[in-house]
Scaffold this motif. Sequence first.
Motif, short mmCIF file in Angstrom:
data_model
loop_
_atom_site.label_atom_id
_atom_site.label_comp_id
_atom_site.label_asym_id
_atom_site.label_seq_id
_atom_site.Cartn_x
_atom_site.Cartn_y
_atom_site.Cartn_z
N ARG A 219 16.21 -26.64 -7.71
CA ARG A 219 16.28 -25.78 -8.89
C ARG A 219 15.63 -24.42 -8.66
NH1 ARG A 219 13.29 -23.98 -12.87
NH2 ARG A 219 14.13 -23.74 -14.95
N ASP B 255 22.27 -24.21 -17.19
CA ASP B 255 22.21 -24.24 -18.65
C ASP B 255 20.77 -24.03 -19.12
OD1 ASP B 255 23.32 -24.71 -21.33
OD2 ASP B 255 22.20 -26.60 -21.24
N LYS B 256 19.85 -24.72 -18.47
CA LYS B 256 18.43 -24.59 -18.81
C LYS B 256 17.91 -23.17 -18.51
CE LYS B 256 14.07 -26.97 -18.44
NZ LYS B 256 13.35 -28.14 -17.96
N ALA B 257 18.52 -22.51 -17.52
CA ALA B 257 18.13 -21.14 -17.16
C ALA B 257 18.72 -20.10 -18.11
CB ALA B 257 18.55 -20.83 -15.73
N ALA C 277 23.50 -28.33 -15.32
CA ALA C 277 22.29 -28.57 -16.11
C ALA C 277 21.18 -27.58 -15.75
CB ALA C 277 21.80 -30.01 -15.92
N ILE C 278 21.02 -27.32 -14.47
CA ILE C 278 20.01 -26.34 -14.02
C ILE C 278 20.31 -24.97 -14.61
CG2 ILE C 278 19.20 -25.03 -12.00
CD1 ILE C 278 19.56 -27.67 -10.37
#
Length: 136
Positions: A116, A29-31, A26-27
Amino acid sequence: MTESLVAGCRVLVADDSPFALELIKAILDKAGCTQLIGAGGGREALLLAGEASFDVVLLDVTMPDMNGYEVARALRATTPPPGPVIVMLSGRDIVEVDIAAREAGADGVMAKPVDRRKLLELLETLLQQRRAMAVY
């Protein structure tokens, strides 16, 4: 501001904890990572690494079937230089893990639970170093 080197990366994450695996994915993907593949263990990670090329490989140190050190050594032995950036993840004593991880061919170490900001900063630094090495 320059574009993040993490954005667009192809990343393999190996961790036997489904929660940790999903959190890290998730981290990333958001990056802006474009390809995120998860493996539940070391053997699966090696199989996946043999099927595709990755910019970054994140390895949990302690996995039941094959630990992160073994996976890192195998990746370094089978991947042409410079190979992917390899980062070990561990909840254990980071100083002890850091020494063993570097001996196994890892580029960096990150404490778990993963922060993160620290993860993205570490990956930016290591990807920048890898890019600089490719120029020379």
